[in-house]
Design a protein around this motif. Structure first.
Motif, PDB file in Angstrom:
ATOM      1  N   THR A  85       0.805  -1.230   0.000  1.00 56.51           N
ATOM      2  CA  THR A  85       0.000   0.000   0.000  1.00 56.51           C
ATOM      3  C   THR A  85       0.839   1.281   0.000  1.00 56.51           C
ATOM      4  O   THR A  85       0.286   2.381  -0.048  1.00 56.51           O
ATOM      5  N   HIS A  86       2.174   1.130   0.046  1.00 56.53           N
ATOM      6  CA  HIS A  86       2.993   2.349   0.046  1.00 56.53           C
ATOM      7  C   HIS A  86       4.439   2.051  -0.309  1.00 56.53           C
ATOM      8  O   HIS A  86       5.087   1.228   0.342  1.00 56.53           O
ATOM      9  N   THR A  87       4.944   2.744  -1.340  1.00 53.89           N
ATOM     10  CA  THR A  87       6.363   2.586  -1.669  1.00 53.89           C
ATOM     11  C   THR A  87       6.894   3.850  -2.327  1.00 53.89           C
ATOM     12  O   THR A  87       6.140   4.801  -2.595  1.00 53.89           O
ATOM     13  N   HIS A  88       8.225   3.850  -2.558  1.00 56.91           N
ATOM     14  CA  HIS A  88       8.888   4.935  -3.301  1.00 56.91           C
ATOM     15  C   HIS A  88       9.880   4.282  -4.251  1.00 56.91           C
ATOM     16  O   HIS A  88      11.048   4.075  -3.897  1.00 56.91           O
ATOM     17  N   LEU A  89       9.441   3.921  -5.436  1.00 57.09           N
ATOM     18  CA  LEU A  89      10.302   3.117  -6.303  1.00 57.09           C
ATOM     19  C   LEU A  89      11.430   3.911  -6.946  1.00 57.09           C
ATOM     20  O   LEU A  89      12.481   3.350  -7.273  1.00 57.09           O
ATOM     21  N   VAL A 237      -0.913  10.600   2.073  1.00 59.35           N
ATOM     22  CA  VAL A 237      -0.126  11.626   2.769  1.00 59.35           C
ATOM     23  C   VAL A 237       0.665  10.998   3.921  1.00 59.35           C
ATOM     24  O   VAL A 237       0.144  10.155   4.648  1.00 59.35           O
ATOM     25  N   HIS A 238       1.947  11.392   4.031  1.00 61.08           N
ATOM     26  CA  HIS A 238       2.738  10.954   5.186  1.00 61.08           C
ATOM     27  C   HIS A 238       2.311  11.760   6.410  1.00 61.08           C
ATOM     28  O   HIS A 238       2.058  12.959   6.309  1.00 61.08           O
ATOM     29  N   SER A 239       2.270  11.099   7.551  1.00 56.78           N
ATOM     30  CA  SER A 239       1.952  11.844   8.768  1.00 56.78           C
ATOM     31  C   SER A 239       2.640  11.208   9.967  1.00 56.78           C
ATOM     32  O   SER A 239       3.135  10.084   9.905  1.00 56.78           O
ATOM     33  N   ILE A 310       5.725  -1.337   1.956  1.00 60.00           N
ATOM     34  CA  ILE A 310       7.178  -1.544   1.973  1.00 60.00           C
ATOM     35  C   ILE A 310       7.914  -0.227   2.217  1.00 60.00           C
ATOM     36  O   ILE A 310       8.943  -0.188   2.858  1.00 60.00           O
ATOM     37  N   ASP A 311       7.391   0.870   1.685  1.00 66.69           N
ATOM     38  CA  ASP A 311       7.989   2.192   1.868  1.00 66.69           C
ATOM     39  C   ASP A 311       9.329   2.329   1.136  1.00 66.69           C
ATOM     40  O   ASP A 311      10.225   3.027   1.619  1.00 66.69           O
ATOM     41  N   GLY A 312       9.433   1.658   0.010  1.00 68.37           N
ATOM     42  CA  GLY A 312      10.640   1.802  -0.812  1.00 68.37           C
ATOM     43  C   GLY A 312      11.689   0.758  -0.493  1.00 68.37           C
ATOM     44  O   GLY A 312      12.102   0.647   0.662  1.00 68.37           O
TER      45      GLY A 312
HETATM   46 ZN   LIG Z   1       6.965   6.860   2.479  1.00 69.19          ZN
END
Ligand SMILES: [Zn+2]
Length: 456
Positions: A85-89, A237-239, A310-312
């Motif tokens: 649900t969240h990454t930065h490839l 959005v990051h929080s 995973i967040d990248g």
């Molecule tokens: Zn992130």
């Protein structure tokens, strides 16, 4: 007026042919042990699953079908493809650069390197990360692109995702050098949102949020989210910390907003997120790594819509959602001093059906259900770390034993992208070489590591 994009892009970018993943196969997966994750279908033994036109057509024993390609899945566990649900490839090639020293601290070094990324570096990094993510059993990812420095950067990320074949939501973000009062390019956002959907790719806003509520940040944040809403785009959005309160106070939360981390949210803040209908992405490995504290599922469960991310691969170390599942499960048991504090099946749901629900895609993906997209993975149950004769409930096996090395087959939209443990149509040595060349050149252009100002 903008020049046509094709004038600006390297020839290589134009050679990408997304159509290679456009054709769906009719496939019959035979004799699999199946975890459907569908509450009405449950777990099934020696079961066949028929895939037609990119969707799950039929599930049953000894299906009689003649006109299809077959996959013998005896000794394999069939699962819905994992949902990240969240990454930065874009940052994937920077893996290994973050080494936990003051100069190689993630946020500092990312900002230092980010401004030296060309569109081609974005393309290389995003593709590298996308194929690793696919190979690791993830069929859907939400890629928060927060180094978007112009239309060519956007096009590079988009093309890389299309080329990989992964199902992705690409989030239109900002970059670290954009000032609080400067909006992202809302005109370009509207332009790309108006383009017809292509491949397995959809769009959203990688929103900067409202920071800690300073007037300039609040004003920009409001303008950006309103623009995305007028285009019908989902928002992420990051929080965390003081940002949680500012986000809630802004009154801008809603069902279309996915909050990432929400570090140190109080019970009252969690209740506010729920009341707003927003969802939450937890990324245990990166949250632990950067020192946000323990990712305790029980602290956030009341949000209702939750998924793992995973967040990248660069910060997480790899695109490994199995490792994230395991860390979340272990943290919960350890913190509660009770093995029974968490059920493995609940953890697996957070990487499949619940993850899909948290990003509003559960009608299409997240479980093996007739009519849904044929996004599936096969895990090899005969690997030494998986062999478990007589297991009736394989959820614990997936959460505590499985690694990405056990991912034998990956199918997205009915198209096999990995078989027999090998990615299909990916020149892995070339991908690695390009990633290496790209990050070396970025480091050169950046003049090495950032300077660290002494703390006063
Ligand atoms: Zn992130």
């Amino acid at each position: 007026m903008r020049s046509p994009l094709h004038c600006l892009l390297p020839a290589l970018l134009l050679s990408i042919a997304p159509t290679i993943h456009g054709q769906t196969h009719d496939l019959l997966i035979e004799n699999a042990q199946v975890m459907t994750l569908d509450p009405t279908l449950g777990d099934l033994r020696e079961t066949d699953v028929l895939l037609r036109d990119g969707r799950i057509a039929e599930i049953g024993q000894r299906l009689t079908v003649t006109d299809v390609e077959r996959i013998d899945a005896r000794g394999m566990l069939l699962l819905p493809g994992l949902v990240d649900t969240h990454t930065h490839l874009w940052l994937s090639a920077a893996r290994g650069q973050f080494r936990n020293t003051p100069q190689t601290d993630y946020f500092l070094l990312k900002k230092h390197l980010a401004r030296h990324y060309s569109p081609e570096d974005i393309r290389i990094g995003t593709y590298f990360g996308a194929v690793e993510t696919l190979a690791s059993g993830v069929t859907t990812t939400v890629d928060f692109f927060h180094n978007l420095r112009g239309p060519e950067h956007w096009e590079a990320a988009r093309q890389a995702l299309l080329e990989s074949g992964i199902r992705a939501r690409l989030l239109y973000g900002a970059h670290d050098d954009l000032k609080a009062e400067q909006s992202i390019d809302l005109e370009h956002l509207a332009e790309v949102a108006a383009q017809p959907a292509q491949g397995n790719l959809t769009l959203g806003l990688g929103w900067r949020g409202v920071g800690e509520g300073a007037p300039a940040t609040l004003q920009t944040g409001r303008r950006e989210i309103e623009a995305a809403r007028s285009l019908g785009l989902p928002i992420a959005v990051h929080s965390g910390g003081a940002r949680n309160a500012a986000l809630i106070d802004s009154g801008l939360l809603g069902e279309d907003v996915q909050i990432i981390h929400a570090t140190a949210a109080t019970n009252a803040q969690v209740a506010s997120f729920r009341a707003a209908g927003s969802s939450l992405s937890l990324t245990p490995i990166t949250e632990h790594r950067v020192g946000y504290g323990l990712t305790l599922l029980s602290d956030y469960a009341a949000v209702g819509r939750l998924g793992l991310g995973i967040d990248g691969p660069a910060l997480a170390g790899s695109a490994d959602l199995f490792a994230n599942m395991r860390l979340l499960a272990l943290t919960e048991s350890a913190a509660n001093k009770a093995e029974t504090a968490i059920e493995p099946r609940r953890i697996l749901e957070l990487a499949t059906l619940e993850a899909a629900r948290s990003i509003g895609m559960d009608k299409e993906i997240g479980s093996i259900t007739p009519g849904k997209r044929a996004d599936l993975i096969l895990l090899d149950l005969n690997a030494l770390n998986m062999a478990s004769p007589g297991t009736n409930d394989p959820a614990a096996l997936v959460v505590y034993s499985a690694t990405t090395a056990n991912v034998d087959t990956v199918i997205v939209n009915g198209v096999p992208l990995k078989r027999g443990g090998q990615l299909i149509g990916v020149d892995v040595p070339q991908v690695l070489e390009r990633a290496q060349t790209s990050i070396s050149a970025i480091l050169n252009r950046a003049g090495g590591l950032p300077e660290v100002k002494p703390k006063l």
